[in-house]
Design a protein around this motif. Sequence first.
Motif, PDB file in Angstrom:
ATOM      1  N   PHE A 227       0.833  -1.193   0.000  1.00  0.00           N
ATOM      2  CA  PHE A 227       0.000   0.000   0.000  1.00  0.00           C
ATOM      3  C   PHE A 227       0.875   1.252   0.000  1.00  0.00           C
ATOM      4  CE2 PHE A 227      -3.295  -2.735   2.194  1.00  0.00           C
ATOM      5  CZ  PHE A 227      -4.229  -2.672   1.162  1.00  0.00           C
ATOM      6  N   GLY A 228       0.355   2.306  -0.604  1.00  0.00           N
ATOM      7  CA  GLY A 228       1.045   3.583  -0.588  1.00  0.00           C
ATOM      8  C   GLY A 228       0.136   4.658  -1.163  1.00  0.00           C
ATOM      9  N   THR A 229       0.692   5.821  -1.428  1.00  0.00           N
ATOM     10  CA  THR A 229      -0.103   6.936  -1.929  1.00  0.00           C
ATOM     11  C   THR A 229       0.521   7.514  -3.196  1.00  0.00           C
ATOM     12  OG1 THR A 229       1.074   8.617  -0.620  1.00  0.00           O
ATOM     13  CG2 THR A 229      -0.804   7.520   0.430  1.00  0.00           C
ATOM     14  N   SER A 230      -0.322   8.184  -3.974  1.00  0.00           N
ATOM     15  CA  SER A 230       0.142   8.906  -5.163  1.00  0.00           C
ATOM     16  C   SER A 230       0.623  10.284  -4.717  1.00  0.00           C
ATOM     17  CB  SER A 230      -1.000   9.053  -6.169  1.00  0.00           C
ATOM     18  OG  SER A 230      -1.356   7.800  -6.706  1.00  0.00           O
ATOM     19  N   THR A 231       1.922  10.449  -4.674  1.00  0.00           N
ATOM     20  CA  THR A 231       2.620  11.618  -4.122  1.00  0.00           C
ATOM     21  C   THR A 231       2.433  11.694  -2.611  1.00  0.00           C
ATOM     22  OG1 THR A 231       0.979  13.372  -4.334  1.00  0.00           O
ATOM     23  CG2 THR A 231       2.231  12.831  -6.297  1.00  0.00           C
TER      24      THR A 231
ATOM     25  N   GLY B 147       4.006   6.538  -4.903  1.00  0.00           N
ATOM     26  CA  GLY B 147       3.932   6.913  -6.304  1.00  0.00           C
ATOM     27  C   GLY B 147       4.634   8.244  -6.553  1.00  0.00           C
ATOM     28  N   ILE B 148       5.615   8.236  -7.451  1.00  0.00           N
ATOM     29  CA  ILE B 148       6.304   9.478  -7.828  1.00  0.00           C
ATOM     30  C   ILE B 148       5.574  10.042  -9.049  1.00  0.00           C
ATOM     31  CG2 ILE B 148       8.508  10.543  -8.418  1.00  0.00           C
ATOM     32  CD1 ILE B 148       9.935   8.218  -7.122  1.00  0.00           C
ATOM     33  N   ASP B 149       4.481  10.724  -8.806  1.00  0.00           N
ATOM     34  CA  ASP B 149       3.623  11.212  -9.883  1.00  0.00           C
ATOM     35  C   ASP B 149       4.189  12.440 -10.581  1.00  0.00           C
ATOM     36  OD1 ASP B 149       2.039   9.181  -8.989  1.00  0.00           O
ATOM     37  OD2 ASP B 149       0.226  10.392  -8.742  1.00  0.00           O
TER      38      ASP B 149
ATOM     39  N   ASN C 288      -5.375  11.491  -2.767  1.00  0.00           N
ATOM     40  CA  ASN C 288      -6.256  12.336  -1.947  1.00  0.00           C
ATOM     41  C   ASN C 288      -7.558  12.682  -2.650  1.00  0.00           C
ATOM     42  OD1 ASN C 288      -4.678  12.668   0.392  1.00  0.00           O
ATOM     43  ND2 ASN C 288      -3.503  14.344  -0.515  1.00  0.00           N
ATOM     44  N   ARG C 289      -7.539  12.748  -3.994  1.00  0.00           N
ATOM     45  CA  ARG C 289      -8.720  13.203  -4.720  1.00  0.00           C
ATOM     46  C   ARG C 289      -9.800  12.137  -4.846  1.00  0.00           C
ATOM     47  NH1 ARG C 289      -3.419  15.190  -5.540  1.00  0.00           N
ATOM     48  NH2 ARG C 289      -3.579  17.453  -5.559  1.00  0.00           N
ATOM     49  N   ALA C 290      -9.526  10.932  -4.353  1.00  0.00           N
ATOM     50  CA  ALA C 290     -10.555   9.891  -4.381  1.00  0.00           C
ATOM     51  C   ALA C 290     -11.598  10.137  -3.293  1.00  0.00           C
ATOM     52  CB  ALA C 290      -9.923   8.515  -4.226  1.00  0.00           C
ATOM     53  N   GLU C 291     -11.131  10.233  -2.026  1.00  0.00           N
ATOM     54  CA  GLU C 291     -12.056  10.390  -0.903  1.00  0.00           C
ATOM     55  C   GLU C 291     -11.754  11.614  -0.037  1.00  0.00           C
ATOM     56  OE1 GLU C 291     -13.428   5.850   0.100  1.00  0.00           O
ATOM     57  OE2 GLU C 291     -11.737   6.640   1.238  1.00  0.00           O
TER      58      GLU C 291
END
Length: 308
Positions: free
Chosen positions: A32-36, A73-75, A279-282
């Motif tokens: 699991f991780g995050t986009s930026t 994620g390195i967006d 973050n823009r999902a929820e």
Amino acid sequence: MTQPDLFAPETLPTPSAEVVALSQGIPSNIRFGTSTWTYDGWFGDVYHRHYRGPQPAKRLEEYARYPLFRTVGIDSAFYDPPSEEELQSYARALPAGFPCVSKVWDRITAKRLSQDVFKEAVLGPYERSFRDQAGCFVFEFQSMRGKDLPDPLQWADQLDAFLEELPRDFRYGVELRNPELLTDLHGEVLKRHGVAHVFNSWTEMPSIGEQLDLGWTFPANFTVARALLKPGRRYADAVKQFQPYDRVQEPLPGLRADLVRLVTEAHRRRVEAFILANNRAEGNAPGTIKAVARMWQEGDVKGTSGGR
């Protein structure tokens, strides 16, 4: 004599018992991780230091201490490939072998596929300065319209020729933004080259659950998912609604259930899965990850078209 740094890594607070317990129940092949990751709204949960501006390398050091995060994620690499100096600073901040999912510079995926530009501008710096952390490269193809949109056969041929020329010692994924191109032909090309389909939740794309139902969407020995937006929502609207990203504002039960299905299927297949939330999902990516991890451990797959 200098004053001791009150926010040095060794003085950071112990992660919450809840997050530690959730992380201990996640199989090692699920990352699991995050986009930026440069968000002030995560203070008090992911971050406990105070940062002046983005400070991506400094934040990355603290990000990697969060027990649920096993990738990132390195967006920003989509807009400009990181320099060797940037990659070196990231490598120093991360534990050894912490794999990152890097988007590929849009100059390479827009209009014309260029292996030479990719090898020189992207792969070169990663190979020299970030090899240990180069988990996967994602080629994101933005929505194509009109004459710019090839038919599925044309697309498969173009993609096949491009992937054929890529070095084999890195892992790659392809993310589409045109549902018309999600065909068996596309899946065959990905499988031929051992390239992952990138599951994505995006404005005009079918849900991640619908992508799972296609049957060909595990063409490689690893997979990537990017929970970016609620289908039908525009990116700019999500930014306006959810800033400063300090809490989950709109839980999406369907998206969460689809991610649980994806984790379950990856675990069943014994493939490594990079599951990234935005973050823009929820409204708060760490909150989304916590919810999905909790659902998976509880065996809650309600709302999916399948199950464990």
